[in-house]
Write a protein that holds these residues in place. Structure first.
Motif, short mmCIF file in Angstrom:
data_model
loop_
_atom_site.label_atom_id
_atom_site.label_comp_id
_atom_site.label_asym_id
_atom_site.label_seq_id
_atom_site.Cartn_x
_atom_site.Cartn_y
_atom_site.Cartn_z
N ALA A 114 0.85 -1.20 0.00
CA ALA A 114 0.00 0.00 0.00
C ALA A 114 0.88 1.25 0.00
O ALA A 114 1.83 1.34 0.78
N PRO A 115 0.60 2.17 -0.87
CA PRO A 115 1.40 3.41 -0.87
C PRO A 115 1.17 4.20 0.40
O PRO A 115 0.11 4.11 1.03
N ALA A 116 2.16 4.94 0.77
CA ALA A 116 2.05 5.73 2.01
C ALA A 116 0.92 6.75 1.92
O ALA A 116 0.37 7.18 2.94
N SER A 117 0.57 7.12 0.69
CA SER A 117 -0.47 8.14 0.52
C SER A 117 -1.88 7.56 0.63
O SER A 117 -2.86 8.31 0.61
N ALA A 118 -2.00 6.24 0.77
CA ALA A 118 -3.33 5.62 0.85
C ALA A 118 -4.03 6.04 2.14
O ALA A 118 -3.41 6.12 3.21
N THR A 119 -5.33 6.25 2.03
CA THR A 119 -6.12 6.65 3.20
C THR A 119 -6.43 5.43 4.05
O THR A 119 -6.98 4.44 3.55
N PRO A 120 -6.07 5.46 5.33
CA PRO A 120 -6.37 4.30 6.19
C PRO A 120 -7.88 4.14 6.39
O PRO A 120 -8.60 5.12 6.56
N LEU A 121 -8.32 2.91 6.37
CA LEU A 121 -9.72 2.60 6.63
C LEU A 121 -9.78 1.64 7.79
O LEU A 121 -8.95 0.73 7.89
N GLY A 122 -10.76 1.80 8.66
CA GLY A 122 -10.95 0.83 9.73
C GLY A 122 -10.08 1.06 10.93
O GLY A 122 -10.05 0.22 11.84
N GLY A 123 -9.36 2.14 10.97
CA GLY A 123 -8.56 2.45 12.15
C GLY A 123 -7.54 1.40 12.50
O GLY A 123 -7.27 1.13 13.67
N GLY A 124 -6.98 0.79 11.50
CA GLY A 124 -5.94 -0.20 11.76
C GLY A 124 -6.47 -1.61 11.99
O GLY A 124 -5.69 -2.53 12.19
N GLY A 125 -7.77 -1.79 11.92
CA GLY A 125 -8.34 -3.13 12.11
C GLY A 125 -9.17 -3.56 10.92
O GLY A 125 -8.90 -3.15 9.78
N ASP A 126 -10.18 -4.38 11.18
CA ASP A 126 -11.04 -4.88 10.11
C ASP A 126 -12.03 -3.80 9.67
O ASP A 126 -12.37 -2.89 10.44
N VAL A 127 -12.50 -3.97 8.46
CA VAL A 127 -13.57 -3.10 7.94
C VAL A 127 -14.75 -4.01 7.60
O VAL A 127 -14.60 -4.96 6.83
N ALA A 166 -14.32 7.89 -4.10
CA ALA A 166 -13.20 7.47 -4.95
C ALA A 166 -11.88 7.79 -4.25
O ALA A 166 -11.76 8.79 -3.55
N GLY A 167 -10.91 6.92 -4.43
CA GLY A 167 -9.62 7.16 -3.82
C GLY A 167 -8.85 5.87 -3.61
O GLY A 167 -9.27 4.80 -4.05
N THR A 168 -7.73 5.99 -2.93
CA THR A 168 -6.90 4.84 -2.62
C THR A 168 -6.92 4.62 -1.11
O THR A 168 -6.64 5.55 -0.34
N TYR A 169 -7.26 3.41 -0.71
CA TYR A 169 -7.44 3.12 0.72
C TYR A 169 -6.52 1.97 1.14
O TYR A 169 -6.12 1.13 0.33
N HIS A 170 -6.27 1.95 2.42
CA HIS A 170 -5.44 0.89 3.00
C HIS A 170 -6.15 0.33 4.23
O HIS A 170 -6.44 1.07 5.18
#
Lengths: 164, 539
Positions: free
Chosen positions: B273-286, B297-301
């Motif tokens: 995942a690129p460093a610019s990806a927006t984190p989803l789920g606060g570091g856990g599951d989604v 739209a966007g790039t998520y991690h």
């Protein structure tokens, strides 16, 4: 008068005889031999001592060259090791140290003419962002050390691109 | 006696001179050793510097190749990205120079030999004739150290570059295994204006075959790709290089295309995942539960798992890329069914044991993960699936041909292993009676014709893959794809001698006839890049 510096190996050296009796013959004999051996030895001693001084000087130069070569070898090994280690850590490991020099000191100890000699090497690793691409970084390792002839340094440089 | 004495004059001088001479010679020898020592140390240091700057040149070339694509033009004569080239129309080599910031005499001279379809100057071989696999770029970088005072040292390194992203050029690809049971794999084209999954119209594969949905695996053992009688594939089926007989198990499936083997293993890059990806789920599951959820739209991690429960529907506002470190579980849900598959790209970045389950669901998306075990059952999927093991059961996979040539997930280029493209083949040849053994390379390299093993007598026959209309790979005939390379399996001799040929990387393949009485010689031909020119050992 006797030729005390005459060839001592000559078993047939002239014996002590009254001057009046052998004056003529001795005179001829000693005239031919007078001063040769003394001069010879003096010249030889001079040549030998001059050569010895020169050679001792050369030995000193040789020893100094060996020390320099050894120091350069150690510096090269350190620079290579630091750079390879950083490359192996990958692009991500460099992110936190961009534009922050990483300094390490190493001491090389060795016996020189029976004495323990220590040389301190300072390695400075610096990574910088390149203008080529934001994902492209320059890595420079500089090793510095001190010798009798002054401060020495060696720099290795490479680049790393973030592929994925 | 007097004469003897006179002759002794100067003896001490001569003696001393002789001693001095000996000492001088000794000192000179030692001094020479010291000089050589210094020179060797300096040489070693320069060699290291040249090597490091040469490696930097390779990295600079990768950076250049990874730039956004810009075609050579009067405004940008050198181009950029993977079409980087010099628009001189004289086929001058594509090159760049990289200068050291620490030493003015230290620089790298980099040449690029591009064998990708988009290359302005396409080159299928390096300067020394080394074959460059299709889709790869050969980078040759010379690091040069010149101190301006006569000391000069150079080191040259070469690297093979490959795309760091994922190309969904296959409908279903499993590096280790693909299983398609009671399922349909056909084609759609989201490039058509206004296309949505809703515009999909089923078609009869036996009448309107498109032959664009390829099913493939890198594996070459028996049953690497398995179908059953209820399976239909509108495309080719390709097993791994040097596949054994039975690598593809049809068991009554309907295939509209041809079968064969890959000329080289397909890349299954593990993305990060690129460093610019927006984190989803606060570091856990989604988790998406029943109901409609919309993702911008966007790039998520996602650091954990991505789960969609029964009744959940995920819609998007535009192209979305999701990097998931954990598993993907979609059960009775709907994903992006109002947009084209490339608008939802899910890259599973986890290691082995990562699972992507798609059960009783509908989706328009692309799924990729080098180590993923993907299970699709009772579902309808538009897009493509790439993993380590892909299993499709009671489902429909409508492959989107619009993504066949685009590198997704990352536009970067990275270094590839030469070994991945090495080819080792074993051929059985029989020398002419009374003569020396035949040159195995001469007898096995070439193009045209289909390789077939003769059943009787001694023979060597050349063969390569035929074009896309090539024959199926049955025993004794060669097959290939796209007119490049291919492989063949040899026939069997009357005495039961069997030989198996390998695959060639650039249109070379071999077949061999079985000799009688087992008198044939065996040759091991190494076409490994690391071996230098092809060599054969006959034993």
């Amino acid at each position: 008068m006797y030729d005390l510096l005459g060839p001592f190996w000559n078993s047939k050296a002239p014996k002590m005889v009254p001057r009046a009796r052998c004056a003529g013959a001795l005179s001829r004999w000693t005239r031919r031999r007078r001063g040769y051996n003394l001069l010879e030895v003096i010249i030889a001693a001079m040549i030998f001592s001059t050569a010895l001084v020169l050679m001792i000087g050369l030995w000193g130069t040789y020893h100094s060259a060996l020390t320099q070569a050894k120091n350069r070898l150690v510096a090269g090994s350190l620079a290579r090791a630091v750079l390879e280690q950083r490359l192996a850590s990958g692009y991500g490991a460099l992110t936190d140290i961009v534009d922050k020099p990483q300094v390490q000191k190493f001491t090389s100890r060795s016996q020189v003419r029976g004495r323990l000699v220590s040389v301190e090497f300072t390695t400075t690793f610096l990574t910088t962002e390149s203008a080529i691409s934001p994902l492209f970084r320059r890595l420079v390792t500089t090793v510095e050390w001190e010798e009798d002839t002054g401060n020495k340094s060696l720099a290795y440089e490479t680049c790393l691109f973030k592929s994925n | 006696m007097r004469g003897w004495i006179v002759s002794q004059k100067g003896n001490a001088v001569f003696l001393i001179l002789a001693i001095c001479g000996v000492l001088a010679i000794f000192t000179g020898a030692v001094g020479l050793g010291a000089v050589n020592n210094m020179r060797g140390t300096s040489q070693s240091s320069m060699d290291d510097q040249a090597r490091f700057i040469a490696a930097a040149g390779v990295q600079a070339a990768l950076a250049r190749l990874s730039e956004p694509r810009v075609w050579p033009s009067p405004a940008t004569p050198n181009g950029q990205g993977d079409v980087w080239s010099i628009a001189d129309y004289n086929y001058e080599r594509d090159h760049l120079g990289l200068w050291s910031t620490t030493s003015p005499g230290l620089h790298a001279d980099v040449s690029v030999y591009n064998n990708t379809p988009g290359a302005f100057h396409r080159s299928s071989t390096g300067p020394d004739g080394t074959a460059i696999p299709p889709g790869r770029i050969l980078i040759i970088s010379s690091g040069i150290f010149d101190d301006g005072r006569g000391a000069r040292q150079s080191t040259t390194v070469a690297a093979l570059a490959k795309p760091a992203g994922v190309v969904f050029d296959k409908a279903a690809f499993g590096a280790d295994k693909v299983s398609i049971l009671d399922s349909l794999v056909d084609c759609v084209d989201s490039g058509v204006a206004g296309w949505t999954p809703a515009s999909y119209a089923p078609y009869d594969l036996t009448v309107d075959a498109v032959r664009g949905a390829t099913v493939a695996s890198n594996n070459n053992i028996s049953d690497s790709i398995v179908f059953n009688g209820g399976s239909q594939v509108d495309g080719d089926v390709m097993s791994g290089p040097s596949s054994a007989l039975g690598a593809i198990g049809y068991y009554g499936a309907t295939i509209t295309g041809v079968d064969g083997t890959l000329t080289s293993a397909k890349d299954t890059n593990t993305l990060i995942a690129p460093a610019s990806a927006t984190p989803l789920g606060g570091g856990g599951d989604v988790n998406y539960n029943a109901g409609v959820s919309t993702l911008s739209a966007g790039t998520y991690h996602i650091s954990g798992d991505l789960n969609l429960s029964p009744g959940a529907e995920l819609t998007l506002t535009g192209p979305t890329v999701i990097f998931v470190d954990g598993d993907l579980a979609v059960d009775g849900a709907i994903l992006n069914m109002d947009r084209k598959p490339s608008d939802l790209q899910i890259f599973l970045t986890g290691g082995p044991s990562t699972v992507a389950d798609f059960v009783g669901s509908q989706g328009s998306l692309l799924i990729a993960g080098a180590d993923v075990e993907a299970n699709i059952s009772d579902s309808e999927l538009f897009g493509a699936v790439l993993g380590n093991e892909v299993s499709i059961q009671n489902s429909s996979l409508h492959y989107d041909q619009a993504v066949a040539t685009t590198q997704l997930g990352s536009s970067n280029w990275t270094t590839d292993s030469f070994i991945n493209h090495a080819t080792t083949r074993v051929a059985t040849i029989t020398p002419p009676s009374g003569g020396p053994p035949s040159d195995p390379l001469a007898s096995t390299t070439g193009s045209g014709g289909s390789g077939s093993g003769s059943g009787t007598g001694s023979s060597t026959s050349s063969g390569t893959g035929s074009g896309s209309s090539g024959t199926g790979s049955t025993s004794g005939s060669g097959s290939g794809t796209s007119g490049t390379g291919g492989s063949s399996t040899s026939g069997t001799g009357t005495s039961g001698t069997t030989s198996t040929s390998g695959t060639g990387t650039s249109g070379t393949t071999s077949s061999s006839g079985g000799g009688t009485g087992g008198t044939g010689h065996k040759s091991l031909c190494c076409l490994d890049y690391s071996c230098g020119p092809p060599k054969c050992m006959i034993y």
